[in-house]
Design an enzyme around this catalytic site. Structure first.
Site, PDB file in Angstrom:
ATOM      1  N   ARG A   1      -3.039 -10.137   1.681  1.00 29.13           N
ATOM      2  CA  ARG A   1      -1.954  -8.938   2.249  1.00 29.13           C
ATOM      3  C   ARG A   1      -2.952  -8.634   3.509  1.00 29.13           C
ATOM      4  O   ARG A   1      -2.081  -7.230   4.146  1.00 29.13           O
ATOM      5  CB  ARG A   1      -1.796  -7.927   1.436  1.00 29.13           C
ATOM      6  CG  ARG A   1      -0.939  -8.279   0.322  1.00 29.13           C
ATOM      7  CD  ARG A   1      -0.432  -7.154  -0.592  1.00 29.13           C
ATOM      8  NE  ARG A   1      -0.113  -7.845  -1.921  1.00 29.13           N
ATOM      9  CZ  ARG A   1      -0.228  -7.209  -3.240  1.00 29.13           C
ATOM     10  NH1 ARG A   1      -0.232  -5.824  -3.141  1.00 29.13           N
ATOM     11  NH2 ARG A   1       0.022  -7.523  -4.427  1.00 29.13           N
TER      12      ARG A   1
ATOM     13  N   LYS B   1       2.692 -14.760 -14.480  1.00 35.13           N
ATOM     14  CA  LYS B   1       2.528 -13.042 -14.210  1.00 35.13           C
ATOM     15  C   LYS B   1       3.654 -12.512 -14.672  1.00 35.13           C
ATOM     16  O   LYS B   1       4.939 -12.891 -14.040  1.00 35.13           O
ATOM     17  CB  LYS B   1       2.033 -13.132 -12.782  1.00 35.13           C
ATOM     18  CG  LYS B   1       2.156 -11.780 -12.295  1.00 35.13           C
ATOM     19  CD  LYS B   1       1.611 -11.598 -10.841  1.00 35.13           C
ATOM     20  CE  LYS B   1       1.670 -10.613  -9.838  1.00 35.13           C
ATOM     21  NZ  LYS B   1       0.853 -10.172  -8.912  1.00 35.13           N
TER      22      LYS B   1
ATOM     23  N   GLU C   1      -8.458 -11.319  -8.174  1.00 35.92           N
ATOM     24  CA  GLU C   1      -7.282 -11.933  -7.378  1.00 35.92           C
ATOM     25  C   GLU C   1      -7.537 -11.165  -5.918  1.00 35.92           C
ATOM     26  O   GLU C   1      -7.316 -10.071  -5.857  1.00 35.92           O
ATOM     27  CB  GLU C   1      -6.161 -11.600  -8.037  1.00 35.92           C
ATOM     28  CG  GLU C   1      -4.906 -11.894  -7.137  1.00 35.92           C
ATOM     29  CD  GLU C   1      -3.300 -11.406  -7.839  1.00 35.92           C
ATOM     30  OE1 GLU C   1      -3.504 -11.249  -9.134  1.00 35.92           O
ATOM     31  OE2 GLU C   1      -2.618 -10.939  -7.119  1.00 35.92           O
TER      32      GLU C   1
END
Ligand code: 3PG
Length: 211
Positions: A49, A133, A45
């Protein structure tokens, strides 16, 4: 939707851990991903960011054989288009909004949406999601909380993320409703900065050996 749920199910079963990576330098991306794949962690993943995140995702998707590069921290419909173009195979979000879910419905990519409560799980279930998640895992109640959810909501499958480490991953992975965990501990900042790719492969191998 069913097909996308099957795809995310299969991705969650590739390895016990999905590394959550924050790529600061695009030149690190391919080497970091190769180190993780070599250690037995193919689903990665890449969090959106940093300014180079999309470029890093694209480089991993194009250049790292055996990697399943996904995009993390997907929070807007615009980002869904961007990660599709970058070649992501899946998307992960920390939570959901109606706009994000509508855009995900129109995307060919499966989304692993973030959730932390029974009501959120039920809402996502109504939209066709069976895989989520659990975030932020340890602060939201950890493995005992997730175990409690499996009583009334037995059919949902989770990837706990947030505060997961080698020390507590086993507790989550022992639950019937957990297929894998996610975490950044397998790609520590200090090792990435030191370009210690062998060190990262070693940590990945330990994580890949978790049951
Ligand atoms: C995430 O984005 O899923 C989390 O920030 C990762 O959490 P961790 O750094 O505690 O593993």
């Amino acid at each position: 939707m069913e097909n996308k749920q099957k795809i995310i199910h299969d991705i969650m079963l590739l390895a016990p851990v999905i590394p959550v990576v924050v790529v600061e330098e695009v030149g690190h991306a391919v080497k970091l991903a190769k180190a993780l794949v070599a250690g037995g962690l193919p689903a990665i993943e890449v969090t959106l960011r940093t300014p180079v995140a999309l470029e890093a995702l694209k480089a991993i998707a194009e250049e790292v054989e055996g990697a399943f590069a996904g995009a993390g921290t997907v929070v807007t419909p615009a980002q869904i288009k961007q990660v599709e173009e970058a070649g992501a195979k899946f998307m992960v979000s920390p939570g959901v909004s109606e706009n994000l879910l509508d855009a995900a419905d129109d995307s060919p990519l499966p989304l692993l949406p973030g959730t932390a409560t029974a009501s959120e799980v039920m809402r996502l279930g109504e939209r066709g999601y069976g895989h989520m998640k659990f975030f932020p895992g340890s602060l939201a109640g950890g493995a005992p909380y997730l175990k409690a959810l499996s009583g009334p909501l037995p059919d949902y499958r989770f990837c706990p993320t947030g505060g997961v480490s080698l020390a507590n991953a086993g507790e989550y992975l022992g639950l019937q409703n957990v297929l894998c965990v996610g975490g950044s501990w397998v790609a520590p900042k200090n090792l990435v900065e030191a370009r210690d790719w062998d060190g990262i492969t070693k940590i990945a191998r330990e994580a890949a050996g978790l049951k």
